[in-house]
Design a protein around this motif. Structure first.
Motif, PDB file in Angstrom:
ATOM      1  N   ILE B 263       0.900  -1.329  -0.189  1.00  0.00           N
ATOM      2  CA  ILE B 263      -0.173  -0.200   0.028  1.00  0.00           C
ATOM      3  C   ILE B 263       0.799   1.309  -0.061  1.00  0.00           C
ATOM      4  O   ILE B 263       0.695   2.176  -0.824  1.00  0.00           O
ATOM      5  CB  ILE B 263      -0.819  -0.026   1.343  1.00  0.00           C
ATOM      6  CG1 ILE B 263      -1.853  -1.045   1.090  1.00  0.00           C
ATOM      7  CG2 ILE B 263      -1.628   1.350   1.201  1.00  0.00           C
ATOM      8  CD1 ILE B 263      -2.660  -1.570   2.308  1.00  0.00           C
ATOM      9  N   TRP B 267       1.185   0.360  -4.622  1.00  0.00           N
ATOM     10  CA  TRP B 267       0.754  -0.889  -5.737  1.00  0.00           C
ATOM     11  C   TRP B 267       1.617  -0.945  -6.929  1.00  0.00           C
ATOM     12  O   TRP B 267       1.373  -1.368  -7.913  1.00  0.00           O
ATOM     13  CB  TRP B 267      -0.755  -0.974  -6.196  1.00  0.00           C
ATOM     14  CG  TRP B 267      -1.506  -1.335  -5.163  1.00  0.00           C
ATOM     15  CD1 TRP B 267      -2.127  -2.560  -5.056  1.00  0.00           C
ATOM     16  CD2 TRP B 267      -2.371  -0.356  -4.108  1.00  0.00           C
ATOM     17  NE1 TRP B 267      -2.969  -2.634  -3.792  1.00  0.00           N
ATOM     18  CE2 TRP B 267      -2.940  -1.312  -3.427  1.00  0.00           C
ATOM     19  CE3 TRP B 267      -2.153   0.985  -3.654  1.00  0.00           C
ATOM     20  CZ2 TRP B 267      -3.864  -0.726  -2.223  1.00  0.00           C
ATOM     21  CZ3 TRP B 267      -2.916   1.381  -2.641  1.00  0.00           C
ATOM     22  CH2 TRP B 267      -3.781   0.404  -2.008  1.00  0.00           C
ATOM     23  N   LEU B 313      -1.525   4.969   5.961  1.00  0.00           N
ATOM     24  CA  LEU B 313      -2.942   4.697   5.343  1.00  0.00           C
ATOM     25  C   LEU B 313      -3.848   5.856   5.632  1.00  0.00           C
ATOM     26  O   LEU B 313      -4.680   6.093   5.093  1.00  0.00           O
ATOM     27  CB  LEU B 313      -3.377   3.538   6.281  1.00  0.00           C
ATOM     28  CG  LEU B 313      -3.104   2.192   5.973  1.00  0.00           C
ATOM     29  CD1 LEU B 313      -3.773   1.194   6.666  1.00  0.00           C
ATOM     30  CD2 LEU B 313      -3.872   2.123   4.158  1.00  0.00           C
ATOM     31  N   ALA B 314      -3.558   6.585   6.932  1.00  0.00           N
ATOM     32  CA  ALA B 314      -4.483   7.819   7.418  1.00  0.00           C
ATOM     33  C   ALA B 314      -4.268   8.982   6.310  1.00  0.00           C
ATOM     34  O   ALA B 314      -4.858  10.054   6.339  1.00  0.00           O
ATOM     35  CB  ALA B 314      -4.200   8.411   8.630  1.00  0.00           C
ATOM     36  N   ARG B 319      -2.220  10.709  -0.334  1.00  0.00           N
ATOM     37  CA  ARG B 319      -3.232   9.543  -0.575  1.00  0.00           C
ATOM     38  C   ARG B 319      -2.946   8.615  -1.418  1.00  0.00           C
ATOM     39  O   ARG B 319      -1.789   8.841  -2.305  1.00  0.00           O
ATOM     40  CB  ARG B 319      -4.636  10.247  -1.192  1.00  0.00           C
ATOM     41  CG  ARG B 319      -5.536  10.825  -0.380  1.00  0.00           C
ATOM     42  CD  ARG B 319      -6.624  10.133  -0.367  1.00  0.00           C
ATOM     43  NE  ARG B 319      -7.282  10.353   0.935  1.00  0.00           N
ATOM     44  CZ  ARG B 319      -7.112   9.761   2.199  1.00  0.00           C
ATOM     45  NH1 ARG B 319      -6.258   8.732   2.187  1.00  0.00           N
ATOM     46  NH2 ARG B 319      -7.705  10.275   3.296  1.00  0.00           N
ATOM     47  N   VAL B 320      -3.128   7.306  -1.171  1.00  0.00           N
ATOM     48  CA  VAL B 320      -2.952   6.038  -1.776  1.00  0.00           C
ATOM     49  C   VAL B 320      -4.073   5.621  -2.617  1.00  0.00           C
ATOM     50  O   VAL B 320      -5.172   5.669  -2.073  1.00  0.00           O
ATOM     51  CB  VAL B 320      -2.146   5.085  -1.260  1.00  0.00           C
ATOM     52  CG1 VAL B 320      -0.685   5.165  -0.798  1.00  0.00           C
ATOM     53  CG2 VAL B 320      -2.921   4.678   0.257  1.00  0.00           C
ATOM     54  N   PRO B 322      -5.937   2.803  -4.428  1.00  0.00           N
ATOM     55  CA  PRO B 322      -5.684   1.402  -4.704  1.00  0.00           C
ATOM     56  C   PRO B 322      -6.518   1.072  -6.074  1.00  0.00           C
ATOM     57  O   PRO B 322      -7.231   2.097  -6.564  1.00  0.00           O
ATOM     58  CB  PRO B 322      -6.663   0.632  -3.538  1.00  0.00           C
ATOM     59  CG  PRO B 322      -7.657   1.788  -2.885  1.00  0.00           C
ATOM     60  CD  PRO B 322      -6.826   3.100  -3.547  1.00  0.00           C
TER      61      PRO B 322
END
Lengths: 382, 333, 556
Positions: B263, B267, B313-314, B319-320, B322
């Motif tokens: 993550i 990816w 993740l927060a 931003r990630v 997916p």
């Protein structure tokens, strides 16, 4: 998407599938036992061995007063942590962090139990509350992050498990370690006498009663209150809940917070009723077991209680099974995994037993209508 | 991996080095610290990278994978037992891949064909792997007193491996070397080949792939199983490259950290590799803290990768995004 | 007999009922093995559970011919398209290409036989380039790697040959809807499509963009491509098609030539009875302001400004329509008014109260009702009962709840009352709402939103995807709400809907209000020009050529 409150026909089905799943898993477990035993050399081509194994399992779980007490004692934490996972599930959240929440709950309870000097009447409530609070914080953090930033609770609760593990290792080897010269392992001192759960019967602490009460309260909250309605609304369709005026951020945080609270209570009850202290590693496996219990219990309170009894009985009886047959008690983990597999993929069970699918609602796709994606706890990540 | 994230990784590593430099005991020389950190980091990064690549193929095709842990654990066992029986380490690695791919097949069957919730399916696999390997390790390995077949020998690059400090980079065991090749290979496969394009299409907008004549189900099965085989190599690392024995639960959460690295790395293979190195460095520090005489409790250092994952993740460091279809079973009209 | 010679069908309701039973298809398209047909569907039937989506459907198309497939929502057009494209396998019947029977098991089969499709919801992977999207499923490769340069060259040559403006290296996510549609067409042509099927292609286009699309389609037809054009819009069908096939309730009910048809006759064939083409309503008598928006700014999902300084007021007793192509900020505007999305600037007052700081619930309690755009996603909790859905935003108020405990008896009593008043067809209030039909689901939402303390109403795409009967009911409800003194704001991508119910129409383009027209003076062309951003920002003054259109508007 299955309807929330299924009709009578589907309800029978809701019992039948888990029961058949358990039966099938036990049958497959029997095959493994047979392979581990003397096989064709044994009585009745080795089937006698399998029967003996299962009989000893049954005996170990329910065969004597001590066995029943032991099974009951194991049931108690399962009920709490199973309810924890169930409650989060109802809010559309997958709490894989019961283990971490249980760990910090036990740590906080033990700390409150041995370091505080309080009159007995309030010491026990303080110990239990400390465990609840710690668990609620551990779960609530994941809930808040999910609701505010979208950080997937599956990952954050797993991470919090490891952080909890490191924290326990640090505290139990350091600040909270029992410094008495006889102690050689990572654990706290024993908690004060007044902080312990009293026995209902010899060897059976009052946590059993507490588990029953908490189960009933949980049922009432989820199904009868506006809070529970909001929880289920957020779980079934968070967008619709927001549209209907529910504060989704608050409700999600609440859901994982209360879920963590229940798991923390499991840890606190183990400290106050069984171990009288927190020991490193006592909690291993609770996290996965409680997910299995919630899934097997179909996320209903009665289902969680029954599944907890089953899992506790399997774990308790396993010792006798291993003693009698020399087959590793880990066979229970295999059987549990098979139960979970068959419950999760109930199509397998339906296919095996030629059950009709519960097609309560069949609908043609509407031309032009946007297909709704069922909200699942596995929604997008990040 | 975005540039910002990459700079963040560099900053983390810088901070790590600075922290070690200020905190280490004067009795331990900087060269010793550097060499030992490098060696341990590379070693720890191998299973993380492989796990992340495994998750990448799976999730890029639209199937969430929290079962990397279970796949690696069962492959670790499979690799150990086959290597021990055949006395061939190569056969062990192959067995690891087969076991990993088999667990992946179960995951694909549950989540692609039966459309079981993908997180539930992953949990089932993790529990199953823990139960079955635990049972078999006592029933088979301990009862029959099976001896391991030993460890894969290191392959050394002549001359370079004798250099001080950076020497460890050039003397690694085969799976570690293979991991580096796989990072490059995975990048090529995912972004340059026909199959890679299809995997990404299926993971972004499966109905578009279906409409273009691609079988969503077949593509997902293939991607999940390729991922499983890579996780299998990662599993073999534990019993054929790290230690010559099998212990229950020996993957110890590496599969979940690998997921976090995936993550963090957005990816992509290169991103996942860099993230794995960072997590591995933190882990190496955790292990070495005492040896370096660092006065911070090692458990606090040990929390670092997990806290970092949550922070990422927060969305604190960008931003990630997916793959758009992750977690959604595909139901053709 | 050639289908071109087939005659207009009589369209009295009585006759139509008869024709639906005996399904008389012009013999021309029934003919089997006619080699002049490129694609032929024969007696197709497809069931979904108890619902028959297609019943004995037959039709055919020749090279160079544009056939329109006309039918209202739910008539079975999309199912038929999915069968033609191999995405759905029919339960009975067969397909023939060049007179030879074929079986299409997947889109791959359809593509291989020269059938291309442009879906209503585009089948483009947003993060891919145009060329990658075109290549998908048919990728040339060299030494294991995709040869994307070849695809880029092919796209460029197709684009220039048919006058389609598209950059092969652009990322699809960055393209406008109209450009994405052109990519879809290029994609089909690149696969060697001889038959091009387009599913509701103008739904997302301005009238001017639609005209551009028609030019491309006419060019393709002149080049020999057969075109099947699916629509529920009468005007465009009449102007584009060489032949019109009408579907109703899963069956083909008639086939006409555009020169023999009128909008009224087609509407009657589609619906099976005479249709009221305009809602019967009195002139509005607006009073005080209920929704006042001043210089409102709202951020979009991916950063950027979605609503860029919008000002307007909706008064009690009037219906204000917001027209515009989807994606010009309407969704964000509605979400900002209802409180689902924070504003980034400007002011908003509801029912005389400054709305800043009020959450969704506070606004709802103040008398703001909201009919959401996507009813499955926002409006209903599908596994919950009809009763729970009917009280979805009031469950916490007495008598439905007392001190946080829900009162089952009171909830069911309220639900029974609403089920009766709004004629919701359900076996009982306790069944899950997902068991209801689309129209009845929408009625559940309307009943909930219009049944209590209504002072202002925001309705987004209120009739999307519902059948004509429900459309009439919903329009009637909106007008009734207006007449009862509510301020009504309707956002719709269907121009005809706004033309028939709105007292004033605002046009939104790129986050701004670019035009305002009184409902009685509005025309498709005039509003269309605004929708494309061509009308200038002159509020209230229509551009040149703004004349009353004498064409009849079919509602929806």
């Amino acid at each position: 998407m299955p309807p929330e409150r299924p009709g009578a026909v589907v309800r029978l089905d809701a019992v039948l599938v888990p029961v058949l799943a358990i039966a099938t898993a036990l049958a497959l477990g029997g095959v493994i036992l047979w392979a581990a035993g003397p096989r064709f050399e044994g009585s009745y081509l080795g089937i006698g061995f399998v029967a003996e194994a299962y009989l000893s399992l049954l005996e170990g779980a329910f065969g004597s007063r001590a066995a029943i007490v032991d099974t009951t004692l194991r049931t108690v934490p399962y009920v709490f942590s199973g309810l924890a996972v169930m409650l989060a599930f109802r809010g559309g959240l997958f709490n894989i962090g019961a283990e971490g929440q249980l760990t910090v709950g036990a740590l906080a309870a033990a700390w409150a139990g041995f370091s505080l000097d309080l009159p007995a009447i309030i010491h026990l409530p303080v110990v239990l509350a400390a465990g609840c609070l710690a668990g609620a914080v551990w779960g609530g953090v994941a809930g808040l992050l999910k609701a505010r930033t979208g950080a997937h609770e599956v990952i954050t609760t797993i991470m919090l498990n490891y952080i909890g593990g490191q924290l326990a290792s640090y505290l139990l080897n350091g600040p909270l370690r029992d410094r008495s010269p006889l102690n050689v392992i990572a654990q706290t001192p024993k908690i004060a006498e007044g902080a312990r759960l009293p026995d209902l019967l010899p060897g059976l602490h009052a946590g059993v009663l507490l588990a029953g009460i908490v189960a009933m309260v949980t049922w009432f909250i989820v199904w009868k209150t506006t809070t529970g309605f909001e929880l289920r609304m957020v779980g079934a369709n968070a967008d619709a809940a927001a549209y209907a005026g529910v504060n989704v951020v608050r409700r999600m945080t609440w859901a994982l917070g209360v879920s963590g609270l229940l798991a923390g209570l499991a840890g606190a009850v183990q400290v106050a009723g069984v171990n009288y202290r927190s020991t490193l590693g006592f909690n291993i496996g609770y996290g996965f077991d409680s997910i299995a219990i919630a899934l097997l219990g179909r996320n209903t309170v009665s289902g969680v209680v029954l599944s907890s009894v089953l899992f506790a009985a399997l774990r308790t009886g396993a010792t006798k099974l291993q003693f009698r047959t020399q087959v590793s008690a880990d066979i229970i983990s295999v059987i549990q995994a098979l139960v979970l597999l068959l419950v999760a993929a109930e199509q397998i069970v339906r296919w095996l037993y030629r059950l009709r699918a519960a097609d309560a609602v069949t609908q043609a796709p509407e031309d032009g209508a946007t297909a709704a994606i069922p909200p699942s706890p596995a929604g997008g990540e990040g | 991996m975005t540039r910002g994230r990459f700079l963040f990784v560099l900053a983390c590593i810088g901070a790590l080095v600075a922290a070690v430099e200020t905190l280490r005991s004067p009795d331990v020389s900087a060269a010793v610290v550097a060499a030992s950190m490098l060696a341990t980091t590379l070693r720890f990064a191998t299973p993380l990278t492989l796990g992340a690549l495994a998750g990448m193929f799976c999730e890029r095709s639209g199937v969430a994978n929290i079962a990397i842990e279970g796949m690696m654990l069962s492959a670790a066992f499979g690799a150990f037992i086959v290597a021990a029986m055949t006395r061939s380490l190569a056969a062990g690695v192959v067995a690891g891949m087969v076991v990993g791919a088999t667990m992946a097949l179960l995951h694909a069957w549950l989540s692609v064909t039966l459309r079981v919730d993908q997180i539930v399916s992953g949990t089932v696999i993790n529990i199953m792997a823990a139960g079955v390997t635990g049972f078999l390790s006592t029933e088979v390995v301990r009862r029959k007193a099976i001896e391991g077949a030993g460890l894969l020998p290191a392959w050394r690059v002549p001359v370079l491996s004798d250099l001080p400090v950076v020497g460890p980079i050039f003397q690694q065991q085969p799976i570690a070397w293979a991991t580096l090749a796989l990072v490059i290979g995975a990048h090529f496969v995912l972004f340059r080949t026909v199959w890679g394009l299809r995997v990404r299409a299926v993971g972004e907008l499966p109905r578009a792939a279906h409409a273009a004549g691609i079988s969503v189900q077949q593509t997902r099965y293939a991607a999940v199983m390729v991922g499983g085989a890579i996780a299998g190599i990662g599993g073999a690392y534990f019993t054929l490259e790290a230690v010559p024995v099998f212990e229950p639960m020996m993957t110890n959460g590496r599969g979940f950290i690998a997921l976090a690295a995936l993550i963090f790395g957005g990816w992509t293979p290169a991103g996942a590799w860099v993230a794995s190195l960072l997590f591995a460095a933190a882990n190496a520090l955790h292990i070495n803290a005492q040896q370096f005489g660092i006065p911070v409790p090692s458990q606090i250092v040990g929390m670092f990768p997990y806290v970092l994952t949550i922070v990422i993740l927060a969305g604190a460091i960008g931003r990630v995004t997916p793959p758009a279809a992750v977690g959604q079973p595909y139901v053709p009209d | 007999m050639s289908p071109i010679e087939s005659h207009e069908r009589t369209t009295t309701p009585n006759d139509l009922r008869q024709s639906a039973r005996s399904a008389p298809i012009p013999s021309g398209t029934r003919g089997t093995g006619d080699p002049t047909f490129l694609l032929e569907a024969r007696h197709l039937t497809k069931r979904y559970g108890p619902v028959i989506a297609n019943r004995d459907v037959s039709f055919a198309v020749r090279p160079g011919e544009i056939v329109a497939l006309l039918g209202e929502n739910g008539a079975g057009k999309s199912t038929l398209m999915n069968v033609l494209y191999g995405m759905t396998v029919p339960d009975a019947g067969e397909l023939a290409i060049d007179g030879k029977v074929v079986r299409l098991r997947s889109p791959r089969d359809a593509l291989a036989r020269g059938i291309g499709m442009v879906h209503q919801h585009f089948m483009l992977v947003p993060p891919f380039t145009v060329a990658e999207n075109v290549a998908l499923g048919n990728e040339p490769s060299r030494r294991g790697a995709i040869d994307i340069a070849t695809v880029e060259a092919r796209v460029a040559s197709l684009a220039s040959r048919f006058g389609i403006d598209v950059d092969p290296r652009a990322i699809v996510r960055d393209l406008s809807v109209g450009q994405q549609q052109r990519v879809e067409i290029v994609k089909a042509l690149d696969r060697g499509a001889r038959v091009l099927i387009l599913d509701e292609p103008t739904a997302v286009l301005t009238p001017q963009e639609a005209e551009g699309l028609f030019r491309v389609l006419r060019g393709l037809a002149a080049d020999g491509t057969a075109i099947v054009f699916i629509s529920h819009k009468l005007g465009e069908v009449l102007s584009l098609a060489h032949r019109i096939v009408v579907m109703r309730r899963g069956a083909v009910v008639g086939e006409v030539l555009p020169e023999d048809a009128t909008a009224e006759s087609l509407a009657a064939m589609m619906v099976g009875r005479e249709v009221m083409l305009r809602v019967d309503k009195s002139p509005s008598t607006p009073t005080e302001d209920r929704i006042v928006v001043r210089d409102l700014r709202v951020a979009g999902d991916h950063g950027g400004v979605a609503v860029d300084g919008v000002s307007f007021a909706v008064r009690a007793g009037e219906i204000v329509g917001i027209a515009g192509v989807q994606g010009n900020g309407q969704t964000e505007l509605v979400e900002a008014i209802s409180g689902l999305r924070p504003t980034a600037g400007g002011t908003l007052s509801l029912v005389g109260v400054e709305a800043h700081g009020l959450d969704v619930r506070a606004r709802s309690m103040a008398g703001l009702a909201h009919v959401p755009e996507d009813r499955q996603r926002h409006g209903l909790v599908l596994p919950f009962s009809v009763a729970d859905n009917l009280v979805l935003n009031r469950y916490h108020l007495p008598p439905l709840a007392q001190r946080g405990v829900r009162q089952a008896r009171a909830i069911v009593a309220v639900a029974r009352d609403l089920v009766a008043r709004f004629d919701i067809r359900t076996p009982s209030p306790e069944v899950p709402v997902q068991a209801l039909s689309g129209g009845n689901k929408q009625k559940v939402i309307i009943a909930r939103e219009l049944s209590h303390g209504l002072r202002a109403l925001v309705a987004a795409q209120p009739t999307r995807g519902v059948d004509v009967g429900s459309i009439e009911f919903i329009h009637r409800s909106l007008v009734d709400a207006r007449d009862a003194g509510a301020a009504v704001l309707v956002v719709s991508a269907e121009l005809d809907e706004l033309l028939s119910i709105a007292d004033r129409i605002l046009v939104m383009y790129r986050g701004r209000i670019v035009g305002e027209v009184p409902g009685s003076e509005a025309t498709r062309e005039g509003i269309g020009l605004f929708m494309a951003g061509g009308g200038g920002a002159t509020q209230g003054s229509p551009p040149a050529g703004f004349a009353r259109e004498d064409d009849v508007h079919y509602v929806n």
